[in-house]
Motif scaffolding. Sequence first.
Motif, PDB file in Angstrom:
ATOM      1  N   ASN A 316       0.819  -1.221   0.000  1.00 37.93           N
ATOM      2  CA  ASN A 316       0.000   0.000   0.000  1.00 37.93           C
ATOM      3  C   ASN A 316       0.848   1.263   0.000  1.00 37.93           C
ATOM      4  O   ASN A 316       0.421   2.300  -0.508  1.00 37.93           O
ATOM      5  CB  ASN A 316      -0.999   0.005   1.166  1.00 37.93           C
ATOM      6  CG  ASN A 316      -0.342   0.058   2.525  1.00 37.93           C
ATOM      7  OD1 ASN A 316       0.858  -0.152   2.662  1.00 37.93           O
ATOM      8  ND2 ASN A 316      -1.134   0.334   3.542  1.00 37.93           N
ATOM      9  N   THR A 317       2.076   1.201   0.544  1.00 31.59           N
ATOM     10  CA  THR A 317       2.977   2.346   0.455  1.00 31.59           C
ATOM     11  C   THR A 317       3.475   2.526  -0.975  1.00 31.59           C
ATOM     12  O   THR A 317       3.542   3.656  -1.493  1.00 31.59           O
ATOM     13  CB  THR A 317       4.173   2.174   1.400  1.00 31.59           C
ATOM     14  OG1 THR A 317       3.713   2.121   2.753  1.00 31.59           O
ATOM     15  CG2 THR A 317       5.152   3.337   1.268  1.00 31.59           C
ATOM     16  N   TYR A 318       3.811   1.428  -1.624  1.00 32.22           N
ATOM     17  CA  TYR A 318       4.256   1.499  -3.015  1.00 32.22           C
ATOM     18  C   TYR A 318       3.199   2.161  -3.893  1.00 32.22           C
ATOM     19  O   TYR A 318       3.517   2.995  -4.748  1.00 32.22           O
ATOM     20  CB  TYR A 318       4.567   0.096  -3.534  1.00 32.22           C
ATOM     21  CG  TYR A 318       4.803   0.020  -5.021  1.00 32.22           C
ATOM     22  CD1 TYR A 318       6.034   0.382  -5.564  1.00 32.22           C
ATOM     23  CD2 TYR A 318       3.793  -0.396  -5.889  1.00 32.22           C
ATOM     24  CE1 TYR A 318       6.250   0.327  -6.943  1.00 32.22           C
ATOM     25  CE2 TYR A 318       3.999  -0.454  -7.256  1.00 32.22           C
ATOM     26  CZ  TYR A 318       5.230  -0.089  -7.782  1.00 32.22           C
ATOM     27  OH  TYR A 318       5.446  -0.135  -9.140  1.00 32.22           O
ATOM     28  N   GLU A 319       1.932   1.824  -3.673  1.00 31.52           N
ATOM     29  CA  GLU A 319       0.871   2.379  -4.503  1.00 31.52           C
ATOM     30  C   GLU A 319       0.639   3.868  -4.247  1.00 31.52           C
ATOM     31  O   GLU A 319       0.013   4.541  -5.065  1.00 31.52           O
ATOM     32  CB  GLU A 319      -0.436   1.597  -4.290  1.00 31.52           C
ATOM     33  CG  GLU A 319      -0.428   0.223  -4.929  1.00 31.52           C
ATOM     34  CD  GLU A 319      -1.814  -0.283  -5.243  1.00 31.52           C
ATOM     35  OE1 GLU A 319      -2.709  -0.135  -4.392  1.00 31.52           O
ATOM     36  OE2 GLU A 319      -2.000  -0.831  -6.343  1.00 31.52           O
ATOM     37  N   LYS A 320       1.144   4.376  -3.129  1.00 30.51           N
ATOM     38  CA  LYS A 320       1.010   5.804  -2.832  1.00 30.51           C
ATOM     39  C   LYS A 320       2.102   6.636  -3.501  1.00 30.51           C
ATOM     40  O   LYS A 320       2.016   7.862  -3.534  1.00 30.51           O
ATOM     41  CB  LYS A 320       1.050   6.032  -1.318  1.00 30.51           C
ATOM     42  CG  LYS A 320      -0.162   5.486  -0.579  1.00 30.51           C
ATOM     43  CD  LYS A 320      -0.017   5.685   0.923  1.00 30.51           C
ATOM     44  CE  LYS A 320      -1.180   5.073   1.678  1.00 30.51           C
ATOM     45  NZ  LYS A 320      -1.009   5.193   3.146  1.00 30.51           N
ATOM     46  N   LEU A 321       3.146   5.993  -4.014  1.00 28.26           N
ATOM     47  CA  LEU A 321       4.201   6.719  -4.712  1.00 28.26           C
ATOM     48  C   LEU A 321       3.641   7.282  -6.019  1.00 28.26           C
ATOM     49  O   LEU A 321       2.693   6.754  -6.592  1.00 28.26           O
ATOM     50  CB  LEU A 321       5.383   5.794  -4.998  1.00 28.26           C
ATOM     51  CG  LEU A 321       6.058   5.149  -3.782  1.00 28.26           C
ATOM     52  CD1 LEU A 321       7.155   4.195  -4.237  1.00 28.26           C
ATOM     53  CD2 LEU A 321       6.616   6.208  -2.842  1.00 28.26           C
TER      54      LEU A 321
END
Length: 457
Positions: A316-321
């Motif tokens: 979910n952090t990756y998708e916020k990039l």
Amino acid sequence: MFILQVHLDKKGIYCYPIFSRSKDERKKAVSPGKYVPLVIGALLLAAMLLVQFSRNADPASLGKPDGKSNVQPVEGEPEVDQLTEIHVNVSLPADQFHQLVQANQNFMMKYSYIQVLLTNEASASKAYELWTRQSQQGIAADVMLLDNGFVKPFAVHGFLQSADSLITGDSLSDHMPGLLDPLKWNGYLWGMPRDVNPYIVVWNGSLLKKAGLQDPPTDWSAYQAAAAKAIEIDPGTRILNWSIGDLKQQLGWLAAFQSEHSNLINMRHFNEIQMEQLRWLQTMENHISLIKTEAADELNEAFLENKLLAAVLPWNTYEKLSESVRKELIVDRDHIYYPWLNGRSYVISSNSKAEEEAMLWIGEMTDVHHQQLNYERFGQLPVSASLYTSNSSMDVEQDQIPPAWWRKLLEPNQPDDQLPLPDPLWAEKWQYREEQWQLYSKEGFELGAYIEALHAG
């Protein structure tokens, strides 16, 4: 002459005597007292008829020639004599808990005979300690939301009821075996998956090219060479980002360069190769950043400025990039280990007296609608395979669909060396190692002391 007339209708039974209106007959008549016994007998007969009439006059059958009730219960809705109360304990961030509260309110409106009391413990470690103590005392909540790694230890302790009946038929075929494997023990399934947020290793494609690589390094020596080249080009480059106290991140990174993973997931001592890798990272401390896992903005900036070579992030952090950054990153799909680890599952306490209601609640909270909502709002990957493709046959709106390659990784059975043994103390060992990592990383890396503390413990 004395005549007893009886009149019967829906309002009741009426009895009254009728005397002849002939004057001659009235003259011949004797005193009415002579007929008292006859009147009493007639009244008794009328009373018997009244009782029989009242028995046949069932209010449910009135107004219906076939004797059936005018008001029939809704099909599929159980006839309930009393309210059932169940308690649910979770450990969720505030925004996710708020959504669960809303979903729970909808559930109670749908099933008015079930009252569900939700309790949220923000600290996962405190939640585990509390729920363990309550389970030992036989006062645990009916339903708990556990980290996937804690399900098997709870089952081994005898704290849980089997969850096999929650996944049957079409539901069973839609659940991915790779997410069910960690929840199985002794031939039974002990939890119902809610969501999963795997850790991935991502590489800066631009820096890899400058280091002479087209693809991520596949072994430790290749990584060391790429790190050295990146630092040579720009001494300010960070070769890795490790967040303080994030044990799942540490395991994901070490596993990416190992051929054997059993000791890592079972919280055993590091082997010689792993200790050597940690000692080398200690020498490179000045080239390792400490950005928090959830700090997507800081990570985005570091990658955008080509100041970071690699990082281990939850999905979910990756998708916020930003999209521009993600285009330059390479997700190492060949080295994703323990994808089930950063996930959560609902379990039913062994002391619950409302297991049917608990299973009904869990089934509603983990249906495809709620899974899709959790993915779109919070980036938590679904646990149902059908949500990884656009499926018009399902009655669920999909504004976002997770990458299909995730299904290929989550669906297969997990290798034995990536599953924890049925150790009743696994959770305590995990928490101890996590506490030590927190202690020896909060003020700069002290990896030597960290290794010694684990071996001493």
